[in-house]
Motif scaffolding. Structure first.
Motif, PDB file in Angstrom:
ATOM      1  N   HIS A   1     -72.241  -1.900  65.758  1.00  0.00           N
ATOM      2  CA  HIS A   1     -72.902  -0.619  65.998  1.00  0.00           C
ATOM      3  C   HIS A   1     -71.864   0.465  65.825  1.00  0.00           C
ATOM      4  CE1 HIS A   1     -75.280   2.649  67.608  1.00  0.00           C
ATOM      5  NE2 HIS A   1     -74.183   3.009  68.249  1.00  0.00           N
TER       6      HIS A   1
ATOM      7  N   TRP B   1     -75.084   6.460  70.411  1.00  0.00           N
ATOM      8  CA  TRP B   1     -75.652   5.369  71.211  1.00  0.00           C
ATOM      9  C   TRP B   1     -76.710   5.918  72.158  1.00  0.00           C
ATOM     10  CZ3 TRP B   1     -76.380   0.519  70.802  1.00  0.00           C
ATOM     11  CH2 TRP B   1     -76.615  -0.298  71.908  1.00  0.00           C
TER      12      TRP B   1
ATOM     13  N   PHE C   1     -73.848  -6.864  69.878  1.00  0.00           N
ATOM     14  CA  PHE C   1     -72.984  -6.432  68.788  1.00  0.00           C
ATOM     15  C   PHE C   1     -71.580  -7.021  68.976  1.00  0.00           C
ATOM     16  CE2 PHE C   1     -76.163  -2.994  68.966  1.00  0.00           C
ATOM     17  CZ  PHE C   1     -76.567  -2.984  67.636  1.00  0.00           C
TER      18      PHE C   1
ATOM     19  N   SER D   1     -68.263  -2.364  68.301  1.00  0.00           N
ATOM     20  CA  SER D   1     -68.956  -1.088  68.522  1.00  0.00           C
ATOM     21  C   SER D   1     -67.967   0.060  68.495  1.00  0.00           C
ATOM     22  CB  SER D   1     -69.709  -1.089  69.864  1.00  0.00           C
ATOM     23  OG  SER D   1     -68.815  -0.923  70.959  1.00  0.00           O
TER      24      SER D   1
ATOM     25  N   THR E   1     -68.667   4.358  69.218  1.00  0.00           N
ATOM     26  CA  THR E   1     -69.723   5.328  69.480  1.00  0.00           C
ATOM     27  C   THR E   1     -69.111   6.681  69.839  1.00  0.00           C
ATOM     28  OG1 THR E   1     -71.733   5.731  70.782  1.00  0.00           O
ATOM     29  CG2 THR E   1     -69.965   4.532  71.889  1.00  0.00           C
TER      30      THR E   1
ATOM     31  N   PHE F   1     -74.333  -7.177  59.515  1.00  0.00           N
ATOM     32  CA  PHE F   1     -75.325  -6.159  59.893  1.00  0.00           C
ATOM     33  C   PHE F   1     -74.583  -4.969  60.474  1.00  0.00           C
ATOM     34  CE2 PHE F   1     -77.827  -4.179  63.344  1.00  0.00           C
ATOM     35  CZ  PHE F   1     -78.924  -3.725  62.616  1.00  0.00           C
TER      36      PHE F   1
ATOM     37  N   ASN G   1     -75.378  -1.248  62.270  1.00  0.00           N
ATOM     38  CA  ASN G   1     -76.302  -0.296  62.877  1.00  0.00           C
ATOM     39  C   ASN G   1     -75.603   1.059  62.864  1.00  0.00           C
ATOM     40  OD1 ASN G   1     -78.877  -0.140  64.205  1.00  0.00           O
ATOM     41  ND2 ASN G   1     -77.816   0.277  66.127  1.00  0.00           N
TER      42      ASN G   1
ATOM     43  N   TRP H   1     -75.737   4.872  63.248  1.00  0.00           N
ATOM     44  CA  TRP H   1     -76.560   5.944  63.817  1.00  0.00           C
ATOM     45  C   TRP H   1     -75.803   7.266  63.714  1.00  0.00           C
ATOM     46  CZ3 TRP H   1     -78.874   3.534  68.957  1.00  0.00           C
ATOM     47  CH2 TRP H   1     -79.839   2.582  68.587  1.00  0.00           C
TER      48      TRP H   1
ATOM     49  N   ASP I   1     -85.564   9.467  64.728  1.00  0.00           N
ATOM     50  CA  ASP I   1     -86.097   9.154  66.053  1.00  0.00           C
ATOM     51  C   ASP I   1     -87.150  10.133  66.554  1.00  0.00           C
ATOM     52  OD1 ASP I   1     -84.241  11.165  66.272  1.00  0.00           O
ATOM     53  OD2 ASP I   1     -83.231  10.371  68.030  1.00  0.00           O
TER      54      ASP I   1
ATOM     55  N   LEU J   1     -88.926  -3.111  63.553  1.00  0.00           N
ATOM     56  CA  LEU J   1     -87.706  -3.378  62.794  1.00  0.00           C
ATOM     57  C   LEU J   1     -87.143  -4.765  63.084  1.00  0.00           C
ATOM     58  CD1 LEU J   1     -85.909   0.086  62.977  1.00  0.00           C
ATOM     59  CD2 LEU J   1     -87.188  -0.892  61.071  1.00  0.00           C
TER      60      LEU J   1
END
Length: 342
Positions: free
Chosen positions: A2, A6, A25, A28, A30, A89, A91, A93, A157, A220
């Motif tokens: 990620h 967050w 995860f 991370s 953030t 993967f 994520n 954001w 979002d 998702l």
């Protein structure tokens, strides 16, 4: 991994929240309102970053907001490079489109005067800047040979900002809902209807636009699980949207529910500045029918989104059978929600 915003604890909401790695995860990174390794914004909304800094909980450094997306994109490339020998993967954001906007001078000069106000110019410039950053990211992944087997999902979002300050002096708030009623902080369509862009080389149908399928964020996980051949976790909400990738619309799906805040909560959530955009806090969608209601199911509003996507005409009084059926479903769902604790 990620990487990016967050907003699930670690700031003004919950100070002692788990790190993103507690949710599965392996890695991370953030920003404020997230704990663990993070970057703190040194210019815009610095007070939030200072709250995060006081919490400790992981290494952190300071940076200008305008530089965050480039930083996140570089981290994403580094993570992929380190894990390219196995499935990965990310994520990612981004926070560019959340006001206050912080475009760079180049992007601002590209759009200067094209918006309805100086705020609109800054929002549009931030969008241009983000688009360029994503383009560079995808180009780099392509050079690494990763794009041939990578599904890219781009979404958002909520609707555009509806803070009172954007309407001062008769101005129009930045961002367009294409005449849909509602904006951020609203359960009308302008607050919750968002784009979903899917790209998977050799699988997605180029230029295809699906106006029939209704998806939600809960879809998702089952969609990704189906694509990668993983077992769908038991008891989760959502449906598999993978047929959409091949250009096949999904005509039917289970009902969708929304709650903005909780019944009996000691503090009411923010509301849009314009009364027209202020919606009841609970909603259900069954096919093209959408019902909204206040706490306890009071004052229901009913709309037929097929004929009235702007939610201009409440037909609750004229469709009592549909109103009562949807209201019964909504109240049953509301009764299952975790009660608010004062």
């Amino acid at each position: 991994a990620h990487i990016g915003k967050w907003h699930l604890g670690g700031g003004r909401d919950i100070g002692n929240a788990p790190w993103p790695t507690a949710y599965g995860f392996d890695h991370s990174f953030t920003t404020f309102e997230g704990l663990g390794p993070r970057v703190l914004v040194s210019d815009e909304e610095r007070f939030l970053a200072e709250q995060s800094d006081e919490l400790g909980e992981g290494p952190r450094f300071w940076e200008l907001k305008t530089n965050l997306t480039g930083l996140y994109a570089n981290m994403a490339v580094d993570f992929v490079a380190q894990h390219s020998d196995k499935p990965w993967f990310v994520n990612l954001w981004l926070n560019d489109m959340h006001d206050p906007w912080a475009p760079d001078n180049e992007s601002l000069s590209d759009v200067m005067g094209k918006g309805n106000s100086s705020d609109d110019d800054r929002m549009l410039a931030s969008l241009v800047k983000m688009d360029k950053a994503l383009g560079r990211l995808f180009d780099r992944l392509d050079q690494m040979g990763e794009m041939d087997n990578t599904l890219v999902i781009v979404t958002s979002d909520n609707g555009p900002s509806s803070a009172q300050r954007h309407y001062k002096g008769g101005k129009v708030a930045p961002g367009s809902t294409e005449n849909l009623r509602g904006r951020k902080w609203s359960l009308y369509e302008g607050g919750i209807r968002q784009p979903l862009i899917l790209y998977w080389r050799g699988h997605t149908k180029a230029g295809h636009r699906d106006e029939r399928t209704v998806g939600q964020g809960v879809d998702l996980l089952p969609t990704i699980a189906r694509i990668v051949g993983a077992k769908r976790p038991a008891g989760i909400d959502g449906i598999d949207l993978s047929p959409v990738i091949g250009g096949r619309a999904i005509a039917n799906r289970p009902d969708l529910y929304w709650a903005y805040g909780k019944e009996g909560a000691p503090k009411e959530p923010p509301q849009p500045a314009m009364e027209r955009d202020q919606a009841p806090p609970f909603a259900i969608r069954e096919g093209d029918w959408k019902l909204l209601a206040e706490a306890g199911g009071a004052n229901p509003q009913l709309f037929d989104l097929a004929s009235d996507p702007t939610e201009a005409t409440d037909v609750a009084a004229g469709q009592p059978a549909i109103r009562d059926r949807l209201l019964g479903k909504l109240k049953a769902w509301m009764a299952k929600l975790t009660p608010s604790r004062c």
